[in-house]
Design an enzyme around this catalytic site. Structure first.
Site, PDB file in Angstrom:
ATOM      1  N   LYS A   1      43.924  -0.834   7.001  1.00  0.00           N
ATOM      2  CA  LYS A   1      42.769  -0.500   7.868  1.00  0.00           C
ATOM      3  C   LYS A   1      42.580  -1.608   8.919  1.00  0.00           C
ATOM      4  CE  LYS A   1      41.152   2.183   4.018  1.00  0.00           C
ATOM      5  NZ  LYS A   1      40.080   2.846   3.312  1.00  0.00           N
TER       6      LYS A   1
ATOM      7  N   HIS B   1      43.761  10.319   8.598  1.00  0.00           N
ATOM      8  CA  HIS B   1      43.004   9.623   7.541  1.00  0.00           C
ATOM      9  C   HIS B   1      41.530  10.029   7.639  1.00  0.00           C
ATOM     10  CE1 HIS B   1      41.059   6.472   5.234  1.00  0.00           C
ATOM     11  NE2 HIS B   1      42.225   6.327   4.629  1.00  0.00           N
TER      12      HIS B   1
ATOM     13  N   GLU C   1      43.784  12.502  -0.645  1.00  0.00           N
ATOM     14  CA  GLU C   1      42.775  11.447  -0.766  1.00  0.00           C
ATOM     15  C   GLU C   1      41.382  12.075  -0.763  1.00  0.00           C
ATOM     16  OE1 GLU C   1      44.111   7.400   0.577  1.00  0.00           O
ATOM     17  OE2 GLU C   1      43.691   8.438   2.448  1.00  0.00           O
TER      18      GLU C   1
ATOM     19  N   SER D   1      40.652   4.584  -4.084  1.00  0.00           N
ATOM     20  CA  SER D   1      40.311   3.631  -5.158  1.00  0.00           C
ATOM     21  C   SER D   1      41.439   3.403  -6.162  1.00  0.00           C
ATOM     22  CB  SER D   1      39.044   4.082  -5.894  1.00  0.00           C
ATOM     23  OG  SER D   1      37.932   4.067  -5.029  1.00  0.00           O
TER      24      SER D   1
HETATM   25  P1  PGA Z   1      40.715   2.499  -1.023  1.00  0.00           P
HETATM   26  O1  PGA Z   1      41.222   3.198   0.322  1.00  0.00           O
HETATM   27  O2  PGA Z   1      41.933   2.262  -1.878  1.00  0.00           O
HETATM   28  O3  PGA Z   1      40.073   1.233  -0.586  1.00  0.00           O
HETATM   29  O4  PGA Z   1      39.754   3.460  -1.670  1.00  0.00           O
HETATM   30  C1  PGA Z   1      42.205   4.186   0.299  1.00  0.00           C
HETATM   31  C2  PGA Z   1      42.343   4.811   1.664  1.00  0.00           C
HETATM   32  O5  PGA Z   1      41.349   4.954   2.380  1.00  0.00           O
HETATM   33  O6  PGA Z   1      43.433   5.162   2.086  1.00  0.00           O
END
Ligand code: PGA
Length: 252
Positions: free
Chosen positions: A11, A93, A163, A211
Site C-alpha cells: 500500500k 483493490h 478479499e 488479515s
Molecule cells: P491486510 O490487507 O492484510 O492488512 O488486511 C490486505 C489487503 O488489503 O490486500
C-alpha cells in the site's frame, strides 16, 4: 506441482526507498532459495525501478491506467510499469474501488495490463456478508464484469485475489475463516467455469487476502482452497512475512 503465490501489498508504505530496500533484501535473503513458493512484492510505484535492481525480486504495481499515454495527470500506464520492472499489477483493490473504481474501469485495466505484458492480480470481494447470501451475486457480477471480453488463453496470466472487504485492514470486522475461503473458491471457480470452461479455469491462480498473518496463513493455504495469499500489514515486517512464506514452503 504448482508453486504457492505469496503477495506483499505494501500500500502507501514504507516512507523511504532506503527502508523499502531494507525490507526487500531482508525478505529475499531468506526466501529466494525456496522451491515451492513465488513471492511477489507490490511497493509504491515510485520505488519500483530501484527495487527491480535488487536480486531475486519479483515486483507488482498497485494500480495502472488503461490508456497508453496522454493527458492523464497522475496516472501511469501498464507499459511504464513493465519498463520499471513490474511483472504483475494489482487491479481493483477494494481501497481503489472505495475511491470510485467501477467494474467497468477494472475491466479496462485488466485488459490494459495484459496488453502491456503484465499479469493482473484482480481483487474481488464483498463489503458485507448478508444471511440471504446476496454476496454470491455481487461476487459473480464483479467477476463477469471485470473479466468481460477476455480470451481463454489470457486466464493463465491472471491471478484472482478473493478479499472480503470486511476482513481487510486494521478496521476489519473479523478474520475470515479458511472454510469461508474454501466456499468462495469453489463458487469463484464455478463462475469462471461458466464463463471460460473448466479447462481454462484450471489455469487461473486463486488466492485469499484480508488479515492474513503468521497465525492463520498456514490454515488458509492448506484448507482455504487457494493457491496463495495476499498479505497487507504483515508484509511490512520482514520477520512476519518470512514466516508466512516459510509456512507455504513447508506445507505438508
Ligand atoms: P491486510 O490487507 O492484510 O492488512 O488486511 C490486505 C489487503 O488489503 O490486500
Amino acid at each position: 506441482m504448482t508453486k504457492k503465490v505469496i503477495i506483499a501489498n505494501w500500500k502507501m508504505n514504507p516512507q523511504s526507498l532506503t527502508e523499502a530496500k531494507k525490507i526487500v533484501t531482508a525478505i529475499t535473503t531468506k526466501v529466494s532459495h525456496f522451491k515451492k513458493v513465488s513471492v511477489i512484492i507490490a511497493p509504491p510505484v515510485i520505488y519500483l525501478e530501484s527495487l527491480a535492481k535488487l536480486q531475486n525480486t519479483t515486483l507488482a504495481g498497485q494500480n495502472l491506467f488503461w490508456e497508453e499515454s496522454g493527458a492523464y495527470t497522475g496516472e501511469h500506464s501498464g507499459t511504464m510499469l513493465a519498463k520499471s520492472g513490474a511483472t504483475y499489477v494489482i487491479v481493483g483493490h477494494s481501497e481503489r474501488r472505495a475511491m470510485g473504481e467501477t467494474n467497468e474501469m477494472v475491466n479496462k485495466k485488466v485488459k490494459a495490463a495484459l496488453k502491456a505484458g503484465l499479469k493482473p492480480i484482480l481483487c474481488i470481494g464483498e463489503s458485507v456478508r448478508d444471511e440471504k447470501g446476496d454476496y454470491h451475486t455481487f461476487i459473480k457480477e464483479q467477476i463477469m464484469q471485470s473479466l468481460a471480453g477476455l480470451k481463454k488463453v489470457n486466464l493463465k496470466n491472471v491471478i484472482i485475489a478473493y478479499e472480503p472487504v470486511w476482513a481487510i485492514g486494521k478496521n476489519a470486522k473479523r478474520e475470515a475463516t479458511p472454510a469461508e475461503s474454501l466456499e468462495m473458491s469453489i463458487f469463484i471457480k464455478k463462475v469462471l467455469s461458466d464463463m471460460f470452461g473448466a479447462v481454462a479455469t484450471k489455469t487461473v491462480a486463486l488466492i485469499y487476502g484480508g488479515s492474513v498473518n503468521t497465525k492463520n496463513a498456514e490454515a488458509f493455504l492448506s484448507d482455504g482452497g487457494v493457491d496463495g495469499v495476499l498479505v497487507g500489514r504483515e508484509s511490512l515486517t520482514p520477520l512476519k512475512f518470512i514466516q508466512i512464506v516459510y509456512s507455504a514452503e513447508h506445507l505438508s
